[in-house]
Write a protein that holds these residues in place. Structure first.
Motif, PDB file in Angstrom:
ATOM      1  N   LYS A   7       0.855  -1.186   0.000  1.00 13.08           N
ATOM      2  CA  LYS A   7       0.000   0.000   0.000  1.00 13.08           C
ATOM      3  C   LYS A   7       0.889   1.234   0.000  1.00 13.08           C
ATOM      4  O   LYS A   7       2.020   1.214   0.513  1.00 13.08           O
ATOM      5  N   SER A  17      -5.997   4.927  -2.783  1.00 12.91           N
ATOM      6  CA  SER A  17      -6.877   3.863  -3.276  1.00 12.91           C
ATOM      7  C   SER A  17      -6.640   3.652  -4.760  1.00 12.91           C
ATOM      8  O   SER A  17      -6.575   4.610  -5.542  1.00 12.91           O
ATOM      9  N   SER A  24      -8.598   1.239  -6.471  1.00 18.20           N
ATOM     10  CA  SER A  24      -9.708   0.366  -6.836  1.00 18.20           C
ATOM     11  C   SER A  24     -10.354   0.727  -8.168  1.00 18.20           C
ATOM     12  O   SER A  24     -11.083  -0.090  -8.743  1.00 18.20           O
TER      13      SER A  24
END
Length: 782
Positions: free
Chosen positions: A275, A290, A292
């Motif tokens: 991450k 993020s 996604s």
């Protein structure tokens, strides 16, 4: 006259002996050839060239230097060594540069040519970077980022990362006895008030230090401050604790065996988790990015459809890894690359560090695997990515067209422009000082060349600077007026040259490395030929032909290692012992073909990925088509062809004998992979996916599953302390041969050798066995 004839005879005999190659000599490698220069770089003022060299065949290399006032290079004096460590390409816009060496902080003044040691500590300093303020630099120490104002010489700690987990004292639940003591005794209550007061007054470091960021047991990586000093990006990685393989050393100083860990084996359980965090220095706050919404991040590979347990699997975000961000000079624009850990996707994105808004700039998908020159891999990063001088246009390489080419993309307009094109590859890229051009290493004229060109960004015009056959490894001088060049040709080892940076430059040779013994032999200039594979693909190969009167109608095919490597090229081979061995073999009458089979470097995406999910498929068929070329065109007898190679070449040798029996009379397999499920993760998962999800690919690609087919003469040779292709590989295949009752095979082991042999006596023994194998099985006994 009677005395003259014997004297001439002696002279001619000695010359003939000098021309005759001896296995004992050529297996000495660079000791016989001459140690060639390496790691060439310019001095910071551009007046000298530094390089590593070992002309006297000592234990290791030393630093040498050359300038235009010298007749020949000289050993660098010890008191000048520090200057040779300064990278001339760094911080070219500054009069004073700052760098870390041996864990300490140094400065170098270009005008005074003086080095200063600025900061010495047992806690090592590393990753020194300039900021957008010329008086401020960043460096890292103890996994934290610091800011140094070199004008005021004030140091500020910008981050406060700590391993472990935060222990929050205020959240601790008091037990019964603690509550009872507070309830009963004024003394305890008074002391608690005092403790709380002192804690608040003296231990509150919030105003002095940034907040503590605990990262637990994860690995803290890729700390990078933005040039404006407002943000620090970082990566937290969670690596699997997969079982490590062990290597046993049998020859040791104390007489006891020594066991050491080597690596894990390929497995889906090896997938790491990553991450990316952004620390806002002014707000003293952290957020995590993020990903996604990236294109294709929830798409499964196509091969899943071949497995009942995978084709209906519920969609989920695939694991990804992000590579160190690149900032423009102002620090207001940030870009970086990501890769999926199934190796199928690559993204280039921009990130607004203030808001956390992620913008996808480019997405490349490949059902085989993402790769090619200038494209980073997830293990080591690297690759081509940077900003042009306008601070809003990036440049990068992509294999979208089938060959790795150079592109630009404007972050504001999102316009993408392809700067180079054609059935060739861009190998290396550097931006000129004025930002108007690129200097490129390419293989434009021939896949086996490494040429050097200047590319005008606006017109896309390429101008050749070094265009001859061979390989040119070029380093520009700091002012871009000169070039230092390491150059070689097929039968000429690497030497160092200097030239003006202009079209069709003339090279002036600086080093003369080859030994008299090496120069005494007339080394062959192997022809680089092409032949058609069965599927119509052009396959390149080096061809060594004997003199007509010595030709014995037998041939040997050599298979280079590494898979993604090139050897049928126009420059000096890293397989220099094999090059000399092939000269020796051709002197004995053999014809040798050295093939750049499917999977090899230098030929674009389709060749690179031609082995996807089946190693020992098209790459092996290329060897068979090479044999056909020899038989059809060069008069080689089909039943007198042998094959050999090391590492991947050893694997192909095994696949040739075990899946295509009776095609090759004899084979020598050196340090061979015998079962890909036992090889390393980074390499194997690219090509065969994971054994847990793609068992079909692993079974059809692994020689051990075809052991029952051995009919031809085989010798396997392996180092016992090989930590790459480990000794267990050849032991497991040997056990299969024993259990199957196979007789036409031998195993030679080398107790002190790793994957790349080091000892001359091992090389001699290994190649003596190979030579005896071919002489015994390929030469006509009629």
């Amino acid at each position: 006259m009677k005395k003259t004839v014997p004297f001439l005879f002696i002279i001619l005999t000695s010359l003939l002996n000098a021309q005759s190659l001896q296995l004992e000599n050529i297996m000495k490698g660079d000791e016989f050839i001459g140690n060639q220069p390496d790691n060439h770089r310019w001095s910071i003022d551009g007046n000298s060239i530094y390089f590593d060299w070992n002309p006297n065949n000592e234990v290791g290399n030393s630093t040498y230097y050359w300038n235009q006032n010298m007749d020949q290079p000289q050993l660098l004096p010890e008191n000048e060594f520090d200057k040779s460590e300064v990278n001339a390409s760094l911080q070219s816009d500054y009069d004073v540069i700052y760098y870390a060496k041996r864990g300490n902080l140094y400065s170098y003044n270009k005008k005074s040519k003086k080095i200063k040691k600025l900061y010495v500590s047992t806690d090592k300093i590393y990753a020194v970077e300039r900021s957008s303020n010329p008086d401020v630099i960043f460096y890292q120490q103890n996994r934290n980022v610091y800011q140094l104002n070199v004008k005021e010489f004030s140091i500020t700690q910008l981050t406060n990362f700590k391993t472990g987990n935060e222990s929050v004292k205020s959240d601790k639940t008091e037990n019964y006895l603690e509550k009872q003591q507070v309830e009963l005794f004024q003394f305890v209550r008074d002391n608690k008030v005092k403790d709380d007061w002192y804690e608040k007054k003296y231990n509150n470091t919030k105003n002095d230090f940034p907040q503590v960021i605990f990262y637990g047991s994860e690995s803290l990586e890729q700390l990078k401050p933005s040039p404006n000093g407002k943000f620090v990006t970082f990566r937290l990685s969670n690596y699997s604790s997969q079982k490590q393989t062990k290597i046993e050393h049998f020859i040791t100083a104390d007489g006891y065996t020594k066991n050491e860990s080597a690596r894990s084996k390929v497995s889906i359980d090896n997938l790491s988790k990553h991450k990316m965090g952004v620390y806002n220095i002014e707000k003293d706050s952290v957020y995590y990015v993020s990903f996604s919404n990236l294109s294709g991040i929830k798409e499964f590979p196509a091969y899943y459809q071949e497995y009942d347990n995978l084709k209906e699997k519920e969609k989920e975000e695939k694991p990804i890894v992000m590579i160190n961000p690149i900032h423009n000079k102002n620090g207001d624009k940030t870009v970086f690359e990501l890769r999926s850990l199934d190796n199928k996707d690559r993204w280039i994105v921009s990130l607004d560090l203030e808001t956390g808004i992620l913008t996808e700039l480019d997405h490349q998908h490949d059902e085989a695997w993402i790769g090619g020159p200038g494209i980073p891999n997830y293990s080591f990063g690297g690759g081509t990515l940077g900003f042009l001088k306008d601070n809003e246009t990036i440049y990068f390489q992509s294999e979208t067209t089938g060959y790795s080419h150079l592109y630009t993309l404007n972050l504001n307009t999102k316009k993408k422009t392809q700067l180079t094109s054609g059935n060739w590859e861009v190998r290396d890229v550097s931006l000129s000082l004025d930002g108007k051009s690129f200097y490129l290493s390419t293989n434009t004229n021939h896949p086996g060349n490494r040429e050097y060109h200047k590319l005008d960004i606006t017109s896309k015009k390429m101008t050749a600077i070094l265009n001859a056959d061979g390989a040119h490894e070029v380093v520009l001088s700091p002012d871009e007026k000169k070039i230092a060049v390491r150059y070689s040709y097929k039968n000429k080892p690497w030497e160092l040259y200097v030239a003006d940076n202009k079209p069709n430059a003339t090279l002036k040779q600086i080093t003369f490395s080859t030994t008299p013994e090496f120069k005494a032999y007339n080394w062959k200039n192997p022809e680089v030929v092409t032949f058609k594979a069965e599927d119509g693909t052009n396959v390149y190969a080096r061809l060594y032909q004997p003199k007509v009167e010595k030709k014995n109608k037998a041939a040997i095919i050599f298979v280079h290692g590494a898979g993604y490597l090139q050897n049928a090229h126009n420059y000096w081979s890293s397989y220099h012992r094999e090059f000399m061995f092939h000269n020796l073999l051709s002197d004995l009458g053999y014809t040798i073909l050295d093939i750049d089979y499917r999977g090899s470097d230098g030929y674009g995406r389709d060749v690179r990925t031609g082995i996807y999910r089946h190693m020992g498929g098209l790459d092996l068929l290329d060897q068979l088509d090479g044999k056909k070329y020899l038989v059809d065109n060069l008069g080689i007898e089909a039943d007198r062809v042998g094959i050999y190679g090391g590492s991947y070449g050893g694997f192909i040798t095994l696949m040739a004998l075990l899946t295509k029996p009776n095609e090759f009379k004899a084979g020598a397999a050196l340090r061979s992979v015998t079962d890909w499920a036992h090889y390393n993760h980074g390499y194997t998962s690219n090509i065969l996916n994971f054994p847990e999800t793609d068992s079909i690919a692993y079974r059809r690609s692994s020689p051990i599953y075809f052991a029952e087919n051995l009919n031809d003469r085989l010798i396997m040779l392996h180092g016992m302390v090989d930590d790459n292709v480990q000794f267990q590989d050849v032991v497991r295949l040997s056990q299969r041969f024993i259990e199957l009752g196979k007789k036409d095979w031998d195993l030679a082991v080398f107790p002190v050798e790793e994957h790349g042999f080091k000892e001359t006596y091992s090389w001699i023994d290994e190649y003596r066995r190979i030579l005896e194998l071919f002489n015994k099985n390929l030469l006509d006994k009629r």
